[in-house]
Scaffold this active site. Structure first.
Site, PDB file in Angstrom:
ATOM      1  N   CYS A 121      30.802  59.825  66.480  1.00 54.09           N
ATOM      2  CA  CYS A 121      31.668  58.711  66.912  1.00 54.09           C
ATOM      3  C   CYS A 121      31.137  58.067  68.193  1.00 54.09           C
ATOM      4  O   CYS A 121      31.405  56.889  68.456  1.00 54.09           O
ATOM      5  CB  CYS A 121      33.098  59.195  67.158  1.00 54.09           C
TER       6      CYS A 121
ATOM      7  N   CYS B 242      48.172  52.711  55.148  1.00 53.55           N
ATOM      8  CA  CYS B 242      47.541  51.778  56.080  1.00 53.55           C
ATOM      9  C   CYS B 242      46.069  52.160  56.189  1.00 53.55           C
ATOM     10  O   CYS B 242      45.742  53.335  56.370  1.00 53.55           O
ATOM     11  CB  CYS B 242      48.227  51.876  57.435  1.00 53.55           C
TER      12      CYS B 242
ATOM     13  N   ASP C 240      44.824  68.217  48.103  1.00 57.00           N
ATOM     14  CA  ASP C 240      45.861  67.644  48.974  1.00 57.00           C
ATOM     15  C   ASP C 240      47.108  68.491  49.179  1.00 57.00           C
ATOM     16  O   ASP C 240      47.499  68.730  50.312  1.00 57.00           O
ATOM     17  CB  ASP C 240      46.254  66.248  48.436  1.00 57.00           C
TER      18      ASP C 240
HETATM   19  C1  B12 Z   1      49.781  65.422  56.669  1.00 61.86           C
HETATM   20  C2  B12 Z   1      48.763  64.429  56.161  1.00 61.86           C
HETATM   21  C3  B12 Z   1      48.903  63.100  56.565  1.00 61.86           C
HETATM   22  C4  B12 Z   1      49.860  62.681  57.666  1.00 61.86           C
HETATM   23  C5  B12 Z   1      49.248  63.118  59.034  1.00 61.86           C
HETATM   24  C6  B12 Z   1      47.754  62.702  59.153  1.00 61.86           C
HETATM   25  C7  B12 Z   1      46.937  63.561  60.104  1.00 61.86           C
HETATM   26  N1  B12 Z   1      45.959  62.946  60.735  1.00 61.86           N
HETATM   27  O1  B12 Z   1      47.170  64.751  60.249  1.00 61.86           O
HETATM   28  C8  B12 Z   1      49.973  61.155  57.434  1.00 61.86           C
HETATM   29  C9  B12 Z   1      51.140  60.859  56.513  1.00 61.86           C
HETATM   30  C10 B12 Z   1      50.128  60.304  58.695  1.00 61.86           C
HETATM   31  C11 B12 Z   1      48.668  60.891  56.685  1.00 61.86           C
HETATM   32  C12 B12 Z   1      48.049  59.652  56.660  1.00 61.86           C
HETATM   33  C13 B12 Z   1      46.856  59.394  55.994  1.00 61.86           C
HETATM   34  N2  B12 Z   1      46.209  60.227  55.172  1.00 61.86           N
HETATM   35 CO1  B12 Z   1      46.691  62.116  54.940  1.00 61.86          CO
HETATM   36  N3  B12 Z   1      46.911  64.008  54.756  1.00 61.86           N
HETATM   37  C14 B12 Z   1      47.707  64.845  55.326  1.00 61.86           C
HETATM   38  C15 B12 Z   1      47.385  66.283  54.878  1.00 61.86           C
HETATM   39  C16 B12 Z   1      48.398  66.686  53.782  1.00 61.86           C
HETATM   40  C17 B12 Z   1      47.378  67.326  56.008  1.00 61.86           C
HETATM   41  C18 B12 Z   1      46.594  66.900  57.282  1.00 61.86           C
HETATM   42  C19 B12 Z   1      46.783  67.886  58.408  1.00 61.86           C
HETATM   43  O2  B12 Z   1      46.525  69.072  58.269  1.00 61.86           O
HETATM   44  N4  B12 Z   1      47.277  67.411  59.576  1.00 61.86           N
HETATM   45  C20 B12 Z   1      47.557  68.263  60.698  1.00 61.86           C
HETATM   46  C21 B12 Z   1      46.703  67.923  61.902  1.00 61.86           C
HETATM   47  C22 B12 Z   1      46.774  69.048  62.948  1.00 61.86           C
HETATM   48  O3  B12 Z   1      45.431  67.827  61.421  1.00 61.86           O
HETATM   49  P1  B12 Z   1      44.254  66.919  61.980  1.00 61.86           P
HETATM   50  O4  B12 Z   1      44.610  65.552  62.420  1.00 61.86           O
HETATM   51  O5  B12 Z   1      43.198  67.070  60.996  1.00 61.86           O
HETATM   52  O6  B12 Z   1      43.999  67.788  63.311  1.00 61.86           O
HETATM   53  C23 B12 Z   1      42.767  67.812  63.901  1.00 61.86           C
HETATM   54  C24 B12 Z   1      42.706  66.890  65.116  1.00 61.86           C
HETATM   55  O7  B12 Z   1      43.983  66.314  65.410  1.00 61.86           O
HETATM   56  C25 B12 Z   1      42.189  67.771  66.171  1.00 61.86           C
HETATM   57  N5  B12 Z   1      43.100  67.981  67.300  1.00 61.86           N
HETATM   58  C26 B12 Z   1      44.397  68.271  67.327  1.00 61.86           C
HETATM   59  N6  B12 Z   1      44.822  68.429  68.573  1.00 61.86           N
HETATM   60  C27 B12 Z   1      43.738  68.227  69.336  1.00 61.86           C
HETATM   61  C28 B12 Z   1      43.618  68.268  70.696  1.00 61.86           C
HETATM   62  C29 B12 Z   1      42.352  68.005  71.231  1.00 61.86           C
HETATM   63  C30 B12 Z   1      42.222  68.069  72.693  1.00 61.86           C
HETATM   64  C31 B12 Z   1      41.252  67.671  70.396  1.00 61.86           C
HETATM   65  C32 B12 Z   1      39.925  67.325  70.923  1.00 61.86           C
HETATM   66  C33 B12 Z   1      41.400  67.648  69.001  1.00 61.86           C
HETATM   67  C34 B12 Z   1      42.656  67.926  68.520  1.00 61.86           C
HETATM   68  O8  B12 Z   1      41.962  69.085  65.644  1.00 61.86           O
HETATM   69  C35 B12 Z   1      42.637  69.237  64.424  1.00 61.86           C
HETATM   70  C36 B12 Z   1      41.847  70.123  63.482  1.00 61.86           C
HETATM   71  O9  B12 Z   1      40.565  69.626  63.270  1.00 61.86           O
HETATM   72  C37 B12 Z   1      45.933  66.101  54.300  1.00 61.86           C
HETATM   73  C38 B12 Z   1      45.592  67.023  53.120  1.00 61.86           C
HETATM   74  C39 B12 Z   1      45.371  68.449  53.607  1.00 61.86           C
HETATM   75  N7  B12 Z   1      45.976  69.402  52.942  1.00 61.86           N
HETATM   76  O10 B12 Z   1      44.646  68.650  54.567  1.00 61.86           O
HETATM   77  C40 B12 Z   1      45.889  64.593  53.896  1.00 61.86           C
HETATM   78  C41 B12 Z   1      44.609  63.830  54.178  1.00 61.86           C
HETATM   79  C42 B12 Z   1      44.167  64.159  55.583  1.00 61.86           C
HETATM   80  N8  B12 Z   1      45.026  62.433  54.162  1.00 61.86           N
HETATM   81  C43 B12 Z   1      44.144  61.623  53.704  1.00 61.86           C
HETATM   82  C44 B12 Z   1      44.250  60.199  53.704  1.00 61.86           C
HETATM   83  C45 B12 Z   1      43.285  59.415  52.840  1.00 61.86           C
HETATM   84  C46 B12 Z   1      45.204  59.561  54.517  1.00 61.86           C
HETATM   85  C47 B12 Z   1      45.286  58.051  54.834  1.00 61.86           C
HETATM   86  C48 B12 Z   1      43.932  57.384  55.041  1.00 61.86           C
HETATM   87  C49 B12 Z   1      46.078  57.334  53.704  1.00 61.86           C
HETATM   88  C50 B12 Z   1      46.322  55.851  53.954  1.00 61.86           C
HETATM   89  N9  B12 Z   1      45.331  54.995  53.775  1.00 61.86           N
HETATM   90  O11 B12 Z   1      47.412  55.438  54.261  1.00 61.86           O
HETATM   91  C51 B12 Z   1      46.132  58.079  56.143  1.00 61.86           C
HETATM   92  C52 B12 Z   1      45.215  58.142  57.391  1.00 61.86           C
HETATM   93  C53 B12 Z   1      45.931  58.229  58.719  1.00 61.86           C
HETATM   94  C54 B12 Z   1      45.087  58.974  59.751  1.00 61.86           C
HETATM   95  N10 B12 Z   1      44.380  58.252  60.609  1.00 61.86           N
HETATM   96  O12 B12 Z   1      45.066  60.214  59.716  1.00 61.86           O
HETATM   97  C55 B12 Z   1      42.893  62.352  53.214  1.00 61.86           C
HETATM   98  C56 B12 Z   1      41.785  62.137  54.260  1.00 61.86           C
HETATM   99  C57 B12 Z   1      40.381  62.126  53.679  1.00 61.86           C
HETATM  100  C58 B12 Z   1      39.359  61.964  54.780  1.00 61.86           C
HETATM  101  N11 B12 Z   1      38.235  61.344  54.453  1.00 61.86           N
HETATM  102  O13 B12 Z   1      39.555  62.385  55.901  1.00 61.86           O
HETATM  103  C59 B12 Z   1      43.430  63.854  53.119  1.00 61.86           C
HETATM  104  C60 B12 Z   1      42.407  64.931  53.478  1.00 61.86           C
HETATM  105  C61 B12 Z   1      43.932  64.033  51.669  1.00 61.86           C
HETATM  106  C62 B12 Z   1      42.795  64.233  50.688  1.00 61.86           C
HETATM  107  N12 B12 Z   1      42.876  65.274  49.874  1.00 61.86           N
HETATM  108  O14 B12 Z   1      41.839  63.506  50.607  1.00 61.86           O
HETATM  109  N13 B12 Z   1      48.179  62.031  56.111  1.00 61.86           N
END
Ligand code: B12
Length: 339
Positions: free
Chosen positions: A178, A231, A124
């Site tokens: 999905c 959440c 994480d």
């Molecule tokens: C920052 C963070 C958060 C933030 C932002 C979440 C997010 N979605 O990014 C907040 C605080 C909101 C959060 C919430 C939660 N988190 Co969190 N979080 C992280 C963290 C530290 C980094 C995630 C990250 O890199 N985000 C940056 C964005 C860019 O990443 P992304 O959403 O994956 O981006 C992808 C898509 O958005 C897509 N994308 C982006 N732009 C576009 C545009 C187009 C056109 C398309 C098609 C796609 C696309 O491509 C990206 C790359 O694949 C990770 C741990 C880690 N080091 O990775 C844990 C992590 C993701 N979290 C986790 C968890 C459990 C949660 C929660 C479920 C906790 C809860 N129950 O409250 C919630 C879930 C909310 C949700 N739906 O995401 C777990 C998820 C495990 C899993 N099975 O996926 C992680 C991996 C931690 C862990 N070690 O297990 N989290």
């Protein structure tokens, strides 16, 4: 038996629910990070914006790495630890970081080390894009809720990583299952998904209740509903929950908690004693009480007014202000029912 098979057998014996192997390279989709940051979707998580090039390429973080071993443990729970208010499943028991670290340490000690490799464990907090890496290792795909979805455990896997300089045969990436489903996006209380696969953290209740440092913006307080910490709405509705079993990790078992009004009266010492070793500990007392006051505003009754009144005199201004809001909202909601 080849090293990949051996590794998976040991992982299973350690109680890890899923394991996969990926090459140490930039995962597909990592380039979305910059765009996400430029739209300020990270809110006040400034640590996310620091050195995005390191976050998107694991080799910047560990130049020696050749392979990434990815493991997950299910956090799925079927019982709630609280009578009122919701705590996200992953935070209902002890801290998963420690549990995964311990299991990954034992996995590395009994495989990577005897094979002559060096290793580094990440759970994480390291600057890695964990979900895209886990998808590359075949653990699942990033769903429309942006989480890694596994066909057996749904979106409930908590992820941990071993970076090693050994070359180990890697797994095939998973494809997206999905389909046309949009349940996770439709259920979100704050409409935090501007488009499928993209989350605006500033609207996400997990962000607002855990990461957001100051007062919860007023427009979101009623939408918080009864969410105390994190959440799970966009996880609960995922159709890929159909095979998901309750987590078999006993340390993640929900710890029963006192009622909200009672917790509102806790001082620093009591807060620490209660939550040490759990994810809620990191939130610290003021944010925890902030969240309780907001939830009580949304679901509390006349009986909660005295504890909110007392909290409005708290030494912390964040608590004071949220307690006043909670009290006023109960009065507003119940109106003439209050005597
Ligand atoms: C920052 C963070 C958060 C933030 C932002 C979440 C997010 N979605 O990014 C907040 C605080 C909101 C959060 C919430 C939660 N988190 Co969190 N979080 C992280 C963290 C530290 C980094 C995630 C990250 O890199 N985000 C940056 C964005 C860019 O990443 P992304 O959403 O994956 O981006 C992808 C898509 O958005 C897509 N994308 C982006 N732009 C576009 C545009 C187009 C056109 C398309 C098609 C796609 C696309 O491509 C990206 C790359 O694949 C990770 C741990 C880690 N080091 O990775 C844990 C992590 C993701 N979290 C986790 C968890 C459990 C949660 C929660 C479920 C906790 C809860 N129950 O409250 C919630 C879930 C909310 C949700 N739906 O995401 C777990 C998820 C495990 C899993 N099975 O996926 C992680 C991996 C931690 C862990 N070690 O297990 N989290």
């Amino acid at each position: 038996m080849n090293r990949a098979t051996q590794l998976k057998e040991v992982a299973q014996s350690l109680g890890l629910d899923a394991v996969g192997i990926a090459p140490a390279e930039t995962p597909p989709g990592a380039d979305h990070l910059r765009n996400w940051l430029s739209l300020s979707y990270h809110g006040e998580m400034n640590w996310m914006a620091r050195r995005p090039e390191i976050r998107s390429n694991p080799l910047h973080y560990d130049p020696q790495a050749k392979t990434i071993i990815v493991a997950g443990i299910s956090s799925h729970q079927t019982k709630s630890p609280t009578r009122r208010g919701k705590i996200a499943a992953y935070a209902q028991g002890l801290d998963y970081h420690e549990i995964l670290r311990e299991k990954l340490g034992r996995l590395a000690e009994s495989t990577v080390v005897p094979w002559g490799g060096s290793f580094r464990i990440c759970v994480d907090s390291s600057p890695l894009m964990e979900k895209p890496i886990a998808a590359m290792a075949g653990l699942g795909w990033q769903g429309k809720n942006t989480l890694l979805i596994n066909t057996q455990h749904g979106p409930w896997l908590m992820l941990g990583f071993i970076l090693t300089d050994l070359v180990i045969p890697h797994d095939k990436p998973s494809s997206d299952h999905c389909g046309t489903c949009t349940r996770c996006m439709d259920v979100c209380p704050t409409q935090a998904f501007p488009q499928p696969y993209v989350l605006d953290s500033r609207r996400c209740l997990a962000y607002l209740t855990i990461e957001h440092p100051g007062p919860i913006p007023e427009e979101f307080r009623p939408l918080l509903g009864d969410h105390l910490f994190g959440c799970d709405e966009c996880l609960d509705v995922c159709p890929w929950n159909r095979h998901a079993q309750q987590s078999r990790e006993l340390r993640l078992t929900p710890i029963p908690r006192a009622d909200l009004s009672e917790m509102l009266g806790w001082d620093e010492i009591r807060f620490r004693r209660e939550f040490r070793g759990t994810p809620i500990f990191r939130l610290k007392r003021a944010r925890w009480l902030r969240n309780i006051c907001t939830v009580l505003g949304n679901i509390g009754t006349q009986d909660d007014l005295p504890s909110l009144e007392k909290a409005s005199q708290d030494q912390d201004p964040l608590v004071q202000e949220h307690a006043r809001w909670g009290k006023n909202r109960i009065i507003q909601r119940l109106g003439s029912e209050i005597n």
